[in-house]
Design a protein around this motif. Structure first.
Motif, PDB file in Angstrom:
ATOM      1  N   ILE A  47      27.586 -45.307   6.528  1.00  0.00           N
ATOM      2  CA  ILE A  47      27.014 -45.094   5.200  1.00  0.00           C
ATOM      3  C   ILE A  47      26.045 -46.210   4.832  1.00  0.00           C
ATOM      4  O   ILE A  47      24.999 -45.969   4.241  1.00  0.00           O
ATOM      5  CB  ILE A  47      28.141 -44.975   4.159  1.00  0.00           C
ATOM      6  CG1 ILE A  47      28.910 -43.692   4.431  1.00  0.00           C
ATOM      7  CG2 ILE A  47      27.584 -44.991   2.756  1.00  0.00           C
ATOM      8  CD1 ILE A  47      29.830 -43.263   3.353  1.00  0.00           C
ATOM      9  N   TYR A  78      23.822 -43.240  -3.782  1.00  0.00           N
ATOM     10  CA  TYR A  78      24.930 -43.919  -3.111  1.00  0.00           C
ATOM     11  C   TYR A  78      25.979 -44.396  -4.095  1.00  0.00           C
ATOM     12  O   TYR A  78      25.668 -45.065  -5.073  1.00  0.00           O
ATOM     13  CB  TYR A  78      24.350 -45.100  -2.336  1.00  0.00           C
ATOM     14  CG  TYR A  78      25.332 -45.996  -1.632  1.00  0.00           C
ATOM     15  CD1 TYR A  78      25.078 -47.354  -1.519  1.00  0.00           C
ATOM     16  CD2 TYR A  78      26.488 -45.498  -1.048  1.00  0.00           C
ATOM     17  CE1 TYR A  78      25.941 -48.194  -0.848  1.00  0.00           C
ATOM     18  CE2 TYR A  78      27.364 -46.336  -0.377  1.00  0.00           C
ATOM     19  CZ  TYR A  78      27.081 -47.686  -0.267  1.00  0.00           C
ATOM     20  OH  TYR A  78      27.933 -48.525   0.399  1.00  0.00           O
ATOM     21  N   CYS A 150      25.943 -40.029  -0.985  1.00  0.00           N
ATOM     22  CA  CYS A 150      26.926 -40.700  -0.126  1.00  0.00           C
ATOM     23  C   CYS A 150      27.995 -41.299  -1.015  1.00  0.00           C
ATOM     24  O   CYS A 150      27.739 -42.243  -1.740  1.00  0.00           O
ATOM     25  CB  CYS A 150      26.259 -41.831   0.666  1.00  0.00           C
ATOM     26  SG  CYS A 150      25.201 -41.260   1.947  1.00  0.00           S
ATOM     27  N   ASP A 152      31.426 -43.248  -1.040  1.00  0.00           N
ATOM     28  CA  ASP A 152      32.343 -44.013  -0.197  1.00  0.00           C
ATOM     29  C   ASP A 152      33.669 -44.177  -0.923  1.00  0.00           C
ATOM     30  O   ASP A 152      33.764 -44.916  -1.891  1.00  0.00           O
ATOM     31  CB  ASP A 152      31.723 -45.379   0.134  1.00  0.00           C
ATOM     32  CG  ASP A 152      32.363 -46.008   1.357  1.00  0.00           C
ATOM     33  OD1 ASP A 152      31.782 -46.976   1.883  1.00  0.00           O
ATOM     34  OD2 ASP A 152      33.435 -45.542   1.767  1.00  0.00           O
ATOM     35  N   SER A 183      33.144 -40.066   2.182  1.00  0.00           N
ATOM     36  CA  SER A 183      33.904 -40.838   3.161  1.00  0.00           C
ATOM     37  C   SER A 183      35.261 -41.158   2.557  1.00  0.00           C
ATOM     38  O   SER A 183      35.340 -41.685   1.458  1.00  0.00           O
ATOM     39  CB  SER A 183      33.150 -42.118   3.490  1.00  0.00           C
ATOM     40  OG  SER A 183      34.006 -43.047   4.096  1.00  0.00           O
TER      41      SER A 183
END
Lengths: 232, 261, 122
Positions: A47, A78, A150, A152, A183
């Motif tokens: 990532i 992000y 993305c 995380d 993720s």
């Protein structure tokens, strides 16, 4: 070209270890994809590479056909694991910040989401609980009209109600042109939301398949398969 | 983009520095009043003494705190958790460096000016001001004689040297912080060592350069005119090269060796 | 509507079953307008793609139809719904009979047991 992410022989090495080893991966648009693996398997490294926070040792990584840089940062949104917003800012100031720096930021949407959470925009980040801070960050990230999100570990360390809220936000913000890459190591909670899963073990790609295929072929949940593949 | 970064930087630092300037201003006023009232005798004499003491402390605080804030800001905003925010903005890393550099320089200069202004506020009166002014004009006339009319050039060069010198010092600290970031542990120690190392290298370069220049322009060294004609320009040029070097090195580290925790 | 999803079968298959159950039970009445794909997906906490897949399949069998401008509707075809109800009942009974056979009951015993329990609960 419809692939939003393309990794070719992507490798990232540090002095003492190889974080990612020869990753070949292609992710299509319009999917919600789970990046699954134990802690330290290389998920965060991947990532960070996508976001230009790390530079590959060898191989290439392209987002919508471009190498990571200012052009890709425009289309990638992000959400890191950490609290990355300045502590001293008020929530309204963080919204102004995102509005200032990201053309695709939807201020109205952000305020609506804050409103639904009964969050006072005049509060300073440092006065908020950890869970609330994460929700604010999620709202900011999802209020951008990006091509690749993305996230995380978006649901780690939050209570079940917050988890539901987060998943709900991800689902409601879905659009066919964008891909959401989540993720996590908490698989059972998000299986039903994923289109595809990518298993990463010790820096290598173990599996990339659709959730339906796995459930049909193996007759088991992703969570169960994960436990088998990653048995200690 | 650079404008936005700059604006954001100025704002982020203002929240510390403006209150500090305000305290300085208030203490200046208090001191001016106290000095004016010559009524504190005997035991009460402790009041003006304490007041002056507090004032001096605040002057030192303004300068020191400005300096510390500039260093901390660079580290905290770019190389700690906030780095995840800054380095994923749609800006180039050199823009991040420049915005911080410019802001730091501006705030340092403004802090120095604030201290001067406060000193004036405390001590200035029409007599002392005209006396100072007279001395300045006297000094300028003498300088004009010494430097054969090239005083303006001298002052311009001095100004440039000061500005470049400030930028150079800031960038040297930034580079040291960036180098410290490369170490996996003991980043603070690494930065410190890097700073010392860069200082030493720089000193060596300048000494060598001075020796070379000295031997080339041997008689000129004794001629005071060589200052504005040769020595200052060479100094400016050297500092400029160092500035460019530090900038590119810092940028290189950010572009290729960034590794946020 | 309460969505109950297992994790070992494809989600879209389960969504189809649950929407069908909703139609049979009358939660979704004939001619009712369905919420948007995204709203349904959020309600069930599933991927909108998956919900779309389930709805497309239901459209294929005719239980749902799309009006291009106003959205998705449950069919008004009461015959079809009745048939679905019948099929669902059959499936339940087959499952029940299989389980009873495993417990060791024969057909007469099963019918007697059913009559007894139904009399008691009335």
């Amino acid at each position: 070209m419809s692939a939003i992410l393309e990794c070719n022989s992507l490798t990232k090495k540090y002095a003492s270890l190889t974080a990612l080893n020869n990753i070949n991966l292609s992710l299509e648009r319009g999917r919600i994809i789970g990046l699954l693996g134990p802690n330290g398997s290389g998920k965060t490294t991947l990532i960070k590479l996508i976001n230009g926070l790390l530079v590959p040792t060898s191989g290439t990584l392209k987002i919508a056909g471009n190498l990571p840089g200012t052009a890709t940062k425009k289309v990638v949104s992000y959400l890191p694991e950490k609290t990355y917003l300045p502590d001293w800012m008020k929530v309204s100031e963080t919204i102004d910040f995102f509005k200032d720096f990201y053309e695709d930021f939807d201020e109205k949407k952000a305020y609506e989401m804050l409103d639904r959470l009964h969050l006072d925009p005049q509060k300073r980040m440092k006065t908020l609980s950890k869970g609330t801070k994460e929700k604010v960050q999620l709202i900011l990230v999802m209020s951008r009209k990006a091509d690749l999100y993305c996230l995380d570990e978006p649901i780690g360390g939050v209570d079940p109600a917050a988890r539901d809220y987060i998943l709900n936000t991800i689902i409601s913000n879905y659009n066919e042109n964008a891909t959401v890459l989540i993720s996590t190591h908490l698989i059972a909670d998000i299986e039903n939301v994923l289109d595809e899963v990518v298993f990463i073990k010790e820096g290598s790609l173990m599996l990339h398949a659709s959730v339906d295929d796995i459930r049909t072929k193996e007759g088991k949940s992703i969570d169960t398969l994960f436990r088998e593949v990653f048995k200690c | 983009m650079l404008n936005k970064l700059f604006k954001h930087e100025m704002k982020a630092n203002a929240r510390f520095l403006l209150p500090l300037y305000l305290i300085l201003f208030v203490l200046s006023l208090i001191n001016r009043v106290i000095i004016g009232l010559d009524i504190f005798d005997g035991a009460l004499a402790i009041i003006p003494r304490f007041s002056i003491f507090a004032y001096i402390v605040s002057i030192i605080a303004v300068i020191v705190v400005t300096f510390i804030i500039m260093i901390m800001r660079f580290y905290k905003n770019l190389l700690s958790d906030e780095g995840y925010l800054m380095f994923t903005l749609t800006v180039e890393s050199h823009q991040l460096i420049i915005s911080k550099l410019l802001t730091a320089a501006i705030w340092i200069v403004s802090s120095v000016l604030a201290v001067f202004a406060s000193l004036l506020l405390v001590f200035a009166n029409p007599d002392s001001i005209s006396e100072i002014w007279y001395q300045i004009r006297l000094g300028l006339t003498e300088l004009d004689v010494i430097f054969k009319g090239r005083t303006t050039l001298l002052f311009i060069e001095l100004a440039i040297l000061a500005i470049f010198g400030l930028i150079h010092n800031i960038l040297m600290i930034y580079l040291a912080i960036a180098i410290g970031h490369l170490f996996n542990g003991h980043k603070l120690l690494g930065s410190f060592v890097a700073y010392v190392g860069i200082s030493m290298v720089m000193q060596t370069i300048i000494s060598v350069l001075a020796a070379i220049v000295g031997s080339i322009f041997r008689e000129s060294v004794t001629n005071v005119l060589s200052l504005p004609n040769f020595i200052f320009p060479i100094g400016i040029f050297t500092i400029l090269i160092l500035i460019v070097l530090y900038f590119f090195a810092t940028n290189y580290i950010f572009r290729n060796k960034l590794n946020l925790e | 509507m309460q969505w109950e999803l297992n994790s070992d079968r494809p989600v879209y298959v389960q969504l189809i079953e649950q929407i069908q159950a909703g139609i049979i039970s009358g939660y979704y009445k004939p001619g009712d307008k369905l919420p948007s794909v995204r709203d349904l997906a959020a309600e069930a906490t599933v991927n909108p793609n998956t919900m779309q897949k389930a709805l497309s399949e239901l459209e294929r069998t005719g239980l749902i139809y799309t009006n291009r401008t106003s959205g998705r509707y449950i069919t008004s075809d009461e015959v079809m719904i009745k048939k679905l109800k019948g099929q669902s009942a059959k499936d339940q009974i087959m499952e029940f009979l299989d389980k009873m056979k495993l417990l060791g009951f024969n057909s007469e015993e099963i019918i007697a047991l059913i009559k007894e329990i139904m009399n008691n609960t009335e």
